[in-house]
Design an enzyme around this catalytic site. Sequence first.
Site, PDB file in Angstrom:
ATOM      1  N   LYS A  90       0.856  -1.122   0.066  1.00 36.07           N
ATOM      2  CA  LYS A  90      -0.091   0.144   0.067  1.00 36.07           C
ATOM      3  C   LYS A  90       0.848   1.052   0.119  1.00 36.07           C
ATOM      4  O   LYS A  90       1.854   1.381   0.906  1.00 36.07           O
ATOM      5  CB  LYS A  90      -0.960  -0.006   1.124  1.00 36.07           C
ATOM      6  CG  LYS A  90      -1.626   1.102   1.297  1.00 36.07           C
ATOM      7  CD  LYS A  90      -3.114   0.809   0.817  1.00 36.07           C
ATOM      8  CE  LYS A  90      -3.927   2.345   0.637  1.00 36.07           C
ATOM      9  NZ  LYS A  90      -3.707   2.866  -0.614  1.00 36.07           N
ATOM     10  N   GLN A 111       7.184   4.106   3.827  1.00 36.78           N
ATOM     11  CA  GLN A 111       5.837   3.713   3.771  1.00 36.78           C
ATOM     12  C   GLN A 111       5.659   2.178   4.690  1.00 36.78           C
ATOM     13  O   GLN A 111       4.525   2.244   5.414  1.00 36.78           O
ATOM     14  CB  GLN A 111       5.159   3.459   2.306  1.00 36.78           C
ATOM     15  CG  GLN A 111       3.820   3.441   2.099  1.00 36.78           C
ATOM     16  CD  GLN A 111       3.247   4.737   2.298  1.00 36.78           C
ATOM     17  OE1 GLN A 111       3.746   5.496   1.421  1.00 36.78           O
ATOM     18  NE2 GLN A 111       2.163   5.051   2.929  1.00 36.78           N
ATOM     19  N   LYS A 126       5.375   1.831  -2.994  1.00 34.11           N
ATOM     20  CA  LYS A 126       5.269   3.386  -3.586  1.00 34.11           C
ATOM     21  C   LYS A 126       5.407   3.157  -5.104  1.00 34.11           C
ATOM     22  O   LYS A 126       5.984   2.290  -5.729  1.00 34.11           O
ATOM     23  CB  LYS A 126       6.197   3.992  -3.133  1.00 34.11           C
ATOM     24  CG  LYS A 126       6.028   5.560  -3.323  1.00 34.11           C
ATOM     25  CD  LYS A 126       5.201   6.221  -2.097  1.00 34.11           C
ATOM     26  CE  LYS A 126       4.532   7.580  -2.483  1.00 34.11           C
ATOM     27  NZ  LYS A 126       3.842   8.209  -1.271  1.00 34.11           N
ATOM     28  N   GLY A 165      -2.889   8.154  -4.226  1.00 32.67           N
ATOM     29  CA  GLY A 165      -2.352   9.459  -4.663  1.00 32.67           C
ATOM     30  C   GLY A 165      -0.964   9.992  -4.059  1.00 32.67           C
ATOM     31  O   GLY A 165      -0.954   9.437  -3.240  1.00 32.67           O
ATOM     32  N   ASP A 166      -0.513  10.741  -4.549  1.00 37.52           N
ATOM     33  CA  ASP A 166       0.742  11.517  -4.094  1.00 37.52           C
ATOM     34  C   ASP A 166       0.971  12.741  -5.015  1.00 37.52           C
ATOM     35  O   ASP A 166      -0.014  13.191  -5.665  1.00 37.52           O
ATOM     36  CB  ASP A 166       2.108  10.631  -3.905  1.00 37.52           C
ATOM     37  CG  ASP A 166       3.379  11.028  -2.986  1.00 37.52           C
ATOM     38  OD1 ASP A 166       3.224  11.061  -1.876  1.00 37.52           O
ATOM     39  OD2 ASP A 166       4.098  11.649  -3.662  1.00 37.52           O
ATOM     40  N   THR A 210      -4.826  13.539   5.157  1.00 33.82           N
ATOM     41  CA  THR A 210      -3.465  13.812   5.556  1.00 33.82           C
ATOM     42  C   THR A 210      -3.127  15.133   6.221  1.00 33.82           C
ATOM     43  O   THR A 210      -2.260  15.118   7.500  1.00 33.82           O
ATOM     44  CB  THR A 210      -2.381  13.537   4.376  1.00 33.82           C
ATOM     45  OG1 THR A 210      -2.774  12.346   3.633  1.00 33.82           O
ATOM     46  CG2 THR A 210      -0.960  14.011   4.787  1.00 33.82           C
ATOM     47  N   ASN A 241      -2.415  19.024  -1.877  1.00 28.92           N
ATOM     48  CA  ASN A 241      -3.404  18.298  -0.998  1.00 28.92           C
ATOM     49  C   ASN A 241      -3.155  18.429   0.498  1.00 28.92           C
ATOM     50  O   ASN A 241      -3.947  18.936   1.181  1.00 28.92           O
ATOM     51  CB  ASN A 241      -3.569  17.110  -1.280  1.00 28.92           C
ATOM     52  CG  ASN A 241      -4.615  16.211  -0.646  1.00 28.92           C
ATOM     53  OD1 ASN A 241      -4.192  15.430   0.352  1.00 28.92           O
ATOM     54  ND2 ASN A 241      -5.895  16.190  -0.765  1.00 28.92           N
ATOM     55  N   SER A 376      -6.995   5.884   3.727  1.00 28.19           N
ATOM     56  CA  SER A 376      -7.121   4.941   2.568  1.00 28.19           C
ATOM     57  C   SER A 376      -7.392   3.438   3.098  1.00 28.19           C
ATOM     58  O   SER A 376      -8.265   2.812   2.339  1.00 28.19           O
ATOM     59  CB  SER A 376      -5.697   4.885   1.922  1.00 28.19           C
ATOM     60  OG  SER A 376      -5.675   5.919   1.010  1.00 28.19           O
TER      61      SER A 376
HETATM   62  P1  NDP Z   1       0.255  17.791  -4.429  1.00 25.68           P
HETATM   63  O1  NDP Z   1       0.705  17.559  -5.816  1.00 25.68           O
HETATM   64  O2  NDP Z   1      -1.209  17.860  -4.201  1.00 25.68           O
HETATM   65  O3  NDP Z   1       1.105  19.084  -3.969  1.00 25.68           O
HETATM   66  C1  NDP Z   1       2.596  19.007  -3.928  1.00 25.68           C
HETATM   67  C2  NDP Z   1       2.788  20.620  -3.600  1.00 25.68           C
HETATM   68  O4  NDP Z   1       4.416  20.614  -3.290  1.00 25.68           O
HETATM   69  C3  NDP Z   1       2.695  21.557  -4.569  1.00 25.68           C
HETATM   70  O5  NDP Z   1       2.509  22.890  -4.247  1.00 25.68           O
HETATM   71  C4  NDP Z   1       4.116  21.579  -5.234  1.00 25.68           C
HETATM   72  O6  NDP Z   1       4.353  22.906  -5.980  1.00 25.68           O
HETATM   73  C5  NDP Z   1       4.991  21.439  -4.064  1.00 25.68           C
HETATM   74  N1  NDP Z   1       6.117  20.658  -4.606  1.00 25.68           N
HETATM   75  C6  NDP Z   1       6.270  19.430  -5.077  1.00 25.68           C
HETATM   76  N2  NDP Z   1       7.528  19.124  -5.524  1.00 25.68           N
HETATM   77  C7  NDP Z   1       8.056  20.423  -5.276  1.00 25.68           C
HETATM   78  C8  NDP Z   1       9.835  20.604  -5.255  1.00 25.68           C
HETATM   79  N3  NDP Z   1      10.569  19.909  -5.936  1.00 25.68           N
HETATM   80  N4  NDP Z   1      10.185  21.703  -4.933  1.00 25.68           N
HETATM   81  C9  NDP Z   1       9.010  22.693  -4.210  1.00 25.68           C
HETATM   82  N5  NDP Z   1       7.915  22.557  -3.991  1.00 25.68           N
HETATM   83  C10 NDP Z   1       7.337  21.378  -4.636  1.00 25.68           C
HETATM   84  O7  NDP Z   1       0.739  16.766  -3.422  1.00 25.68           O
HETATM   85  P2  NDP Z   1       0.376  16.243  -1.931  1.00 25.68           P
HETATM   86  O8  NDP Z   1       0.129  17.356  -1.172  1.00 25.68           O
HETATM   87  O9  NDP Z   1      -0.131  15.184  -2.302  1.00 25.68           O
HETATM   88  O10 NDP Z   1       2.009  15.839  -1.435  1.00 25.68           O
HETATM   89  C11 NDP Z   1       2.763  16.558  -0.721  1.00 25.68           C
HETATM   90  C12 NDP Z   1       3.723  15.788   0.193  1.00 25.68           C
HETATM   91  O11 NDP Z   1       3.111  15.058   1.149  1.00 25.68           O
HETATM   92  C13 NDP Z   1       4.674  14.860  -0.577  1.00 25.68           C
HETATM   93  O12 NDP Z   1       5.992  14.605   0.104  1.00 25.68           O
HETATM   94  C14 NDP Z   1       3.928  13.601  -0.435  1.00 25.68           C
HETATM   95  O13 NDP Z   1       4.685  12.177  -0.653  1.00 25.68           O
HETATM   96  C15 NDP Z   1       3.426  13.678   1.163  1.00 25.68           C
HETATM   97  N6  NDP Z   1       2.040  12.820   1.477  1.00 25.68           N
HETATM   98  C16 NDP Z   1       1.085  12.827   0.905  1.00 25.68           C
HETATM   99  C17 NDP Z   1      -0.106  12.287   1.145  1.00 25.68           C
HETATM  100  C18 NDP Z   1      -1.360  12.354   0.644  1.00 25.68           C
HETATM  101  O14 NDP Z   1      -2.411  12.007   1.055  1.00 25.68           O
HETATM  102  N7  NDP Z   1      -1.399  13.113  -0.298  1.00 25.68           N
HETATM  103  C19 NDP Z   1       0.071  11.238   2.249  1.00 25.68           C
HETATM  104  C20 NDP Z   1       1.340  11.147   2.895  1.00 25.68           C
HETATM  105  C21 NDP Z   1       2.396  11.948   2.552  1.00 25.68           C
HETATM  106  P3  NDP Z   1       4.236  22.791  -7.614  1.00 25.68           P
HETATM  107  O15 NDP Z   1       2.528  22.866  -8.001  1.00 25.68           O
HETATM  108  O16 NDP Z   1       4.818  23.835  -8.188  1.00 25.68           O
HETATM  109  O17 NDP Z   1       4.820  21.603  -8.217  1.00 25.68           O
END
Ligand code: NDP
Length: 444
Positions: A90, A111, A126, A165-166, A210, A241, A376
Amino acid sequence: MNKYLNNVLERTKKLNNNEPEFLQAVEEVLTSIEPVIDAHSEYENSALLERMTEPERCILFRVPWVNDKGEVIVNRGYRIQFSSLIGPYKGGLRFHPSVNLSIMKFLGFEQIFKNALTGLPIGGAKGGSDFDPKGKSDNEIMRFCQSFMTELYRHIGQDVDVPAGDIGVGGREIGYLFGQYKRIRNAYEGGVLTGKDICYGGSLARKEATGYGLMYFMREMLNAHNNSLNGKIVTISGSGNVAIYAAQKAYAMGAKVVAMSDSNGYIYDENGIDIESVKNIKEVQRGRIKEYINKHPQAQYKESKVWEIKADIALPCATQNDITLEDAKKLVSNGVIAIGEGANMPCTYEATQYFIKNNVLVAPAKAANAGGVATSAIEMSQNSMRYYYNFEEVDQKLEQIMVNIFKQCKNASEKYNHNGNYVIGANIAAFEKLASAMTMQGIV
Ligand code: NDP
């Protein structure tokens, strides 16, 4: 360092020497579980750590698709099925140009521990692709998702491996992936993907989980140190997100969010960021954070890192290694009291150590962002029951899970005399559970 631990670390470095993120994640765990390894000499005989640091399976595949101009593009797809020890594999799917084997393996490794902390029956995985969804049309996103699933479908299943998603994979992408899976399999297997929309088998509160979970953990952590979120100034990296719903819950808990970012820069609004505006820009228009200042002229936009803004609480919710030692020094000199890791491994090892040395509380990602995967798993159980909970029911379960995760981290940190170090607490609590399960299941 314990000799066995040291040998495993050296072995891991030798085998994966061009995978820096994966090595960073493994090193962080191994260096914090020493007291447990000291007490269990039998782990060496069963090569327990060697097995735990080697993925059960790494799948790498070609994803060919046709863009709107009729050109053929070839991306690379990944699924790392790291551990099925306590449940089906997962973990999420990430679509971002930076995706490579090292990043996929670090995320898969993290994870396993995160999922163990939830107390739910889910293994660790992942996946993703170096596909960049930015600037692509809906049709291009759909064609890419369909091609990706045309290979991935044979490796997943609701009792085998359940992606979600991620970064770069939200409700729209999950919809296209699910549609293609269902078409190929000729069956409605609702539990094969999570993060689905409510209208075809998703769970209420999954989208929020999250970010909300991060704030439930933060509240518990602050309470344990006779503090609270009330009146605190919060800065957040990212505006996706996790960031959006962490901000929403931070406000509900009495804090004020003054800055948020994306990969180009950050917005600063002294009066507090208007989250509905950010949601509209990011979730509806799929725009850039700087557009915020068009509607909020009092706010400022700067192409720099958000960590230069003074805050009581910093929530890195964007990506890995976002807070470097230099950023950590700036945050500490500006009086930060707590860090809540919404993203996975958002602080470098040196930054984390610096925070801990300076008595800044750190809510580690494995524990603090586990609310997403926990919800999830609640989505999977609703799919199996063919019955759906209302929003409050899911939110209450999420809150209870986060309270329990915090307790596990606190108890483990105290048991091994690292009071208040929840990074060590999370690693040990998860490791003890996984090591027991591994021992009971024999050499597999
Ligand atoms: P989203 O795609 O919804 O959002 C990602 C955000 O982070 C955007 O604002 C993006 O900006 C920014 N970002 C991404 N890459 C970079 C980078 N290299 N440098 C600077 N800013 C960056 O992703 P999530 O919110 O889902 O995920 C965010 C983090 O949380 C990740 O590390 C993910 O692994 C972790 N996570 C997510 C979960 C979930 O349920 N979604 C669960 C647990 C952990 P831009 O639009 O400019 O790319």
